[in-house]
Scaffold this motif. Structure first.
Motif, PDB file in Angstrom:
ATOM      1  N   ILE A   1      -0.780  -1.381   4.316  1.00 42.56           N
ATOM      2  CA  ILE A   1      -2.142  -1.160   3.781  1.00 42.56           C
ATOM      3  C   ILE A   1      -3.073  -0.893   4.962  1.00 42.56           C
ATOM      4  CG2 ILE A   1      -4.109  -2.363   2.719  1.00 42.56           C
ATOM      5  CD1 ILE A   1      -2.148  -3.813   0.903  1.00 42.56           C
ATOM      6  N   SER A   2      -3.847   0.202   4.885  1.00 43.44           N
ATOM      7  CA  SER A   2      -4.701   0.524   6.037  1.00 43.44           C
ATOM      8  C   SER A   2      -5.909  -0.409   6.132  1.00 43.44           C
ATOM      9  CB  SER A   2      -5.173   1.985   5.952  1.00 43.44           C
ATOM     10  OG  SER A   2      -5.875   2.187   4.745  1.00 43.44           O
ATOM     11  N   GLY A   3      -6.426  -0.840   4.964  1.00 43.11           N
ATOM     12  CA  GLY A   3      -7.590  -1.740   4.988  1.00 43.11           C
ATOM     13  C   GLY A   3      -8.895  -0.988   4.846  1.00 43.11           C
TER      14      GLY A   3
ATOM     15  N   ALA B   1      -1.450  -4.439  -5.198  1.00 43.88           N
ATOM     16  CA  ALA B   1      -1.346  -3.115  -4.593  1.00 43.88           C
ATOM     17  C   ALA B   1      -2.712  -2.520  -4.312  1.00 43.88           C
ATOM     18  CB  ALA B   1      -0.587  -2.191  -5.538  1.00 43.88           C
ATOM     19  N   THR B   2      -2.694  -1.468  -3.500  1.00 43.77           N
ATOM     20  CA  THR B   2      -3.905  -0.676  -3.276  1.00 43.77           C
ATOM     21  C   THR B   2      -3.986   0.391  -4.372  1.00 43.77           C
ATOM     22  OG1 THR B   2      -2.700   0.918  -1.925  1.00 43.77           O
ATOM     23  CG2 THR B   2      -3.735  -0.935  -0.771  1.00 43.77           C
ATOM     24  N   ARG B   3      -5.109   1.084  -4.384  1.00 41.38           N
ATOM     25  CA  ARG B   3      -5.255   2.134  -5.402  1.00 41.38           C
ATOM     26  C   ARG B   3      -4.250   3.260  -5.227  1.00 41.38           C
ATOM     27  NH1 ARG B   3     -10.966   4.763  -7.292  1.00 41.38           N
ATOM     28  NH2 ARG B   3     -10.543   6.629  -6.119  1.00 41.38           N
TER      29      ARG B   3
ATOM     30  N   ILE C   1     -12.428   0.185   3.298  1.00 45.25           N
ATOM     31  CA  ILE C   1     -13.539  -0.681   2.872  1.00 45.25           C
ATOM     32  C   ILE C   1     -13.429  -1.011   1.372  1.00 45.25           C
ATOM     33  CG2 ILE C   1     -15.158   1.263   2.489  1.00 45.25           C
ATOM     34  CD1 ILE C   1     -16.412  -1.689   4.273  1.00 45.25           C
ATOM     35  N   GLN C   2     -12.957  -0.036   0.575  1.00 46.56           N
ATOM     36  CA  GLN C   2     -12.853  -0.272  -0.870  1.00 46.56           C
ATOM     37  C   GLN C   2     -11.753  -1.280  -1.186  1.00 46.56           C
ATOM     38  OE1 GLN C   2     -12.671   2.774   0.523  1.00 46.56           O
ATOM     39  NE2 GLN C   2     -14.470   3.900  -0.193  1.00 46.56           N
ATOM     40  N   HIS C   3     -10.742  -1.365  -0.343  1.00 50.87           N
ATOM     41  CA  HIS C   3      -9.703  -2.382  -0.559  1.00 50.87           C
ATOM     42  C   HIS C   3     -10.217  -3.741  -0.073  1.00 50.87           C
ATOM     43  CE1 HIS C   3      -5.761  -3.904  -1.424  1.00 50.87           C
ATOM     44  NE2 HIS C   3      -5.775  -4.536  -0.255  1.00 50.87           N
TER      45      HIS C   3
ATOM     46  N   GLN D   1      -3.942  -3.805  -9.218  1.00 53.18           N
ATOM     47  CA  GLN D   1      -4.775  -3.211  -8.156  1.00 53.18           C
ATOM     48  C   GLN D   1      -5.873  -4.164  -7.677  1.00 53.18           C
ATOM     49  OE1 GLN D   1      -6.222   0.837  -8.748  1.00 53.18           O
ATOM     50  NE2 GLN D   1      -8.111   0.291  -7.681  1.00 53.18           N
ATOM     51  N   VAL D   2      -5.967  -4.254  -6.360  1.00 56.32           N
ATOM     52  CA  VAL D   2      -7.010  -5.068  -5.727  1.00 56.32           C
ATOM     53  C   VAL D   2      -8.031  -4.130  -5.103  1.00 56.32           C
ATOM     54  CG1 VAL D   2      -7.460  -6.614  -3.764  1.00 56.32           C
ATOM     55  CG2 VAL D   2      -5.516  -7.034  -5.271  1.00 56.32           C
ATOM     56  N   GLY D   3      -9.316  -4.455  -5.228  1.00 57.29           N
ATOM     57  CA  GLY D   3     -10.319  -3.651  -4.549  1.00 57.29           C
ATOM     58  C   GLY D   3     -11.522  -3.358  -5.406  1.00 57.29           C
ATOM     59  N   GLN D   4     -12.323  -2.437  -4.902  1.00 54.61           N
ATOM     60  CA  GLN D   4     -13.600  -2.109  -5.542  1.00 54.61           C
ATOM     61  C   GLN D   4     -13.428  -1.711  -7.003  1.00 54.61           C
ATOM     62  OE1 GLN D   4     -15.984   0.595  -3.129  1.00 54.61           O
ATOM     63  NE2 GLN D   4     -16.913   1.403  -4.971  1.00 54.61           N
ATOM     64  N   THR D   5     -12.379  -0.960  -7.310  1.00 56.97           N
ATOM     65  CA  THR D   5     -12.158  -0.555  -8.696  1.00 56.97           C
ATOM     66  C   THR D   5     -10.964  -1.296  -9.306  1.00 56.97           C
ATOM     67  OG1 THR D   5     -11.089   1.372  -7.708  1.00 56.97           O
ATOM     68  CG2 THR D   5     -13.242   1.722  -8.668  1.00 56.97           C
ATOM     69  N   GLY D   6     -10.568  -2.361  -8.650  1.00 51.66           N
ATOM     70  CA  GLY D   6      -9.511  -3.218  -9.189  1.00 51.66           C
ATOM     71  C   GLY D   6     -10.041  -4.633  -9.311  1.00 51.66           C
TER      72      GLY D   6
ATOM     73  N   ILE E   1       0.805  -6.490   7.845  1.00 50.52           N
ATOM     74  CA  ILE E   1       1.970  -5.853   8.480  1.00 50.52           C
ATOM     75  C   ILE E   1       1.704  -4.355   8.471  1.00 50.52           C
ATOM     76  CG2 ILE E   1       4.475  -5.491   8.349  1.00 50.52           C
ATOM     77  CD1 ILE E   1       4.425  -8.069   6.458  1.00 50.52           C
ATOM     78  N   ASN E   2       1.603  -3.768   9.642  1.00 44.68           N
ATOM     79  CA  ASN E   2       1.271  -2.347   9.715  1.00 44.68           C
ATOM     80  C   ASN E   2       1.841  -1.775  11.014  1.00 44.68           C
ATOM     81  OD1 ASN E   2      -0.291   0.209   9.880  1.00 44.68           O
ATOM     82  ND2 ASN E   2      -1.351  -0.688   8.120  1.00 44.68           N
ATOM     83  N   ASN E   3       2.340  -0.532  10.963  1.00 50.70           N
ATOM     84  CA  ASN E   3       2.906   0.041  12.193  1.00 50.70           C
ATOM     85  C   ASN E   3       1.861   0.762  13.042  1.00 50.70           C
ATOM     86  OD1 ASN E   3       2.536   2.293  10.671  1.00 50.70           O
ATOM     87  ND2 ASN E   3       4.701   2.916  10.573  1.00 50.70           N
TER      88      ASN E   3
ATOM     89  N   GLY F   1       0.817  -1.204   0.000  1.00 51.15           N
ATOM     90  CA  GLY F   1       0.000   0.000   0.000  1.00 51.15           C
ATOM     91  C   GLY F   1       0.850   1.253   0.000  1.00 51.15           C
ATOM     92  N   ALA F   2       0.176   2.384   0.240  1.00 54.27           N
ATOM     93  CA  ALA F   2       0.865   3.670   0.255  1.00 54.27           C
ATOM     94  C   ALA F   2       1.965   3.676   1.314  1.00 54.27           C
ATOM     95  CB  ALA F   2      -0.133   4.780   0.532  1.00 54.27           C
ATOM     96  N   GLY F   3       1.782   2.871   2.377  1.00 49.92           N
ATOM     97  CA  GLY F   3       2.759   2.807   3.461  1.00 49.92           C
ATOM     98  C   GLY F   3       4.134   2.325   3.007  1.00 49.92           C
TER      99      GLY F   3
END
Ligand code: FAD
Length: 343
Positions: free
Chosen positions: A288-290, A255-257, A292-294, A270-275, A307-309, A230-232
């Protein structure tokens, strides 16, 4: 306008390219079979194309009771006008109560054209379909056995159920990958109805001289393991961590959007609502924050590692294994451990 026909069949537009069925059409067959059984009507596949008769048997094995086969040389390659003309003719003739399309490039192009010409309703990008009863708020009239067309709305913040009780056929496009792939049943029997097609080049505004196909860079739907960043992850250079972890697991990188928009990786990933919607055995979400669209595209993965900080990140709420830490430390350690110990 097409009459409301309560005995009408449930139809699936069987999209094919080069004589091969689109996976989304096959996925739709399982849900459409369920809808037809609930309504106690027949399930039919609508198969336009050129020299595609061999696909009829495949569709019957996937649950069709009937295949309307519409063959013509001008249907060899998908074009809006030719396909819409043929499908509108068949809808007018047979009056199905439901017509479903995959939300593919062709399905998204075709369904609105058919809907507007038939003066029917259409719900785009459904994630579920059910049969239900609705009582109108205005006059309390009860409508039974309607198609409930379910999809995320308002940026994914609500799930809307959309109905259409008087402008039939009820039509919907359904997102790729949200319905499970059915197993073919070679013992299922059905009939092939050969439909006469009358088309001339003059009916079509475009003459196709040559086709150039762009191959997809990754087949996320077929991947058993996915490592998504993700963006992270922070930068295209740092996205190498995702590629490295994916490579040593034999996984597909995704990846996320925002990661796509920031140019870390191509949109095909891209994975998700528009992927793409995926359901792998293992989904590793890194930075990745998670949102709803992802989640709309990956929540059905069998096992999720995140994995997230940020211990409050929503992705940790759906993960089976949660690693709270800096991805720049965690991912290299994982790669080292996998390389040392093997998987
Ligand atoms: P962020 O939300 O910014 O999250 C980054 C995460 O990385 C944070 O949780 C942060 O704690 C973590 N992080 C940062 N640094 C580190 C570090 N060093 N180590 C560990 N963790 C770290 N999104 C999609 O993904 N797919 C879609 O198909 C999609 N379609 C959409 C459609 C619509 C109509 C709309 C409105 C939005 C859509 N979105 C989609 C966007 C979605 O709303 C979110 O913005 C997006 O999913 C967030 O992406 P992200 O998790 O990469 O980024």
């Amino acid at each position: 306008m097409i009459d409301v026909n309560r005995q009408g069949e449930v139809w699936v537009f069987a999209e094919q390219h080069d004589g091969k069925l689109e996976e989304t059409s096959i996925e739709l067959m399982s849900k459409a079979r369920h809808l037809a059984d609930t309504l106690k009507v027949r399930l039919a596949a609508l198969l336009p194309g050129d020299e595609v008769r061999h696909l009829s048997t495949e569709l019957i094995h996937y649950g069709a009771d009937k295949v309307y086969l519409a063959e013509h040389p001008l249907l060899r390659t998908y074009q809006t006008n030719s396909y819409a003309k043929v499908i509108l003719g068949l809808i007018g003739k047979h009056k199905p109560q439901i017509v479903l399309y995959g939300a593919t490039a062709a399905g998204r192009d075709l369904a609105p054209r058919v809907a507007s010409a038939a003066k029917a309703g259409l719900t785009a990008d459904c994630t579920d379909l059910q049969i239900g009863t609705h009582k109108t708020a205005k006059d309390g009239e009860v409508h039974e056995n309607l198609l409930f067309q379910i999809r995320p709305a308002f940026g994914g913040n609500i799930v809307a159920t959309i109905i259409n009780y008087d402008r039939w056929p009820q039509m919907a496009t359904v997102r790729e990958g949200v319905m499970p792939m059915p197993e073919p049943n070679p013992n299922h029997h059905g009939v092939i109805v050969t439909e006469a097609v009358s088309l001339a080049q003059d009916d079509l505004p475009i003459e196709i001289l040559q086709e150039h196909k762009r191959a997809k860079k990754v087949d996320l739907k077929a991947a058993r393991i996915i490592v998504a960043g993700g963006a992270g992850v922070g930068s295209k250079e740092n996205f190498k961590l995702i590629w490295d972890l994916a490579n040593c697991l034999g996984a597909a990188p995704a990846a996320t959007r925002p990661a796509v928009d920031l140019g870390f990786i191509d949109h095909d990933h891209q994975v998700g609502q528009t992927g793409t919607t995926v359901r792998p055995s293992l989904y590793i979400a890194v930075g990745i924050s998670g949102a709803i669209q992802h989640q709309a595209g990956m929540a059905q993965s069998q096992k999720i590692v995140a994995i997230n900080n940020d211990p409050e990140a929503p992705i940790l709420g759906i993960a089976h294994y949660k690693i709270v830490g800096d991805l720049n430390e965690v991912v290299p350690k994982m790669i080292r451990a996998i390389k040392e110990k093997g998987v």
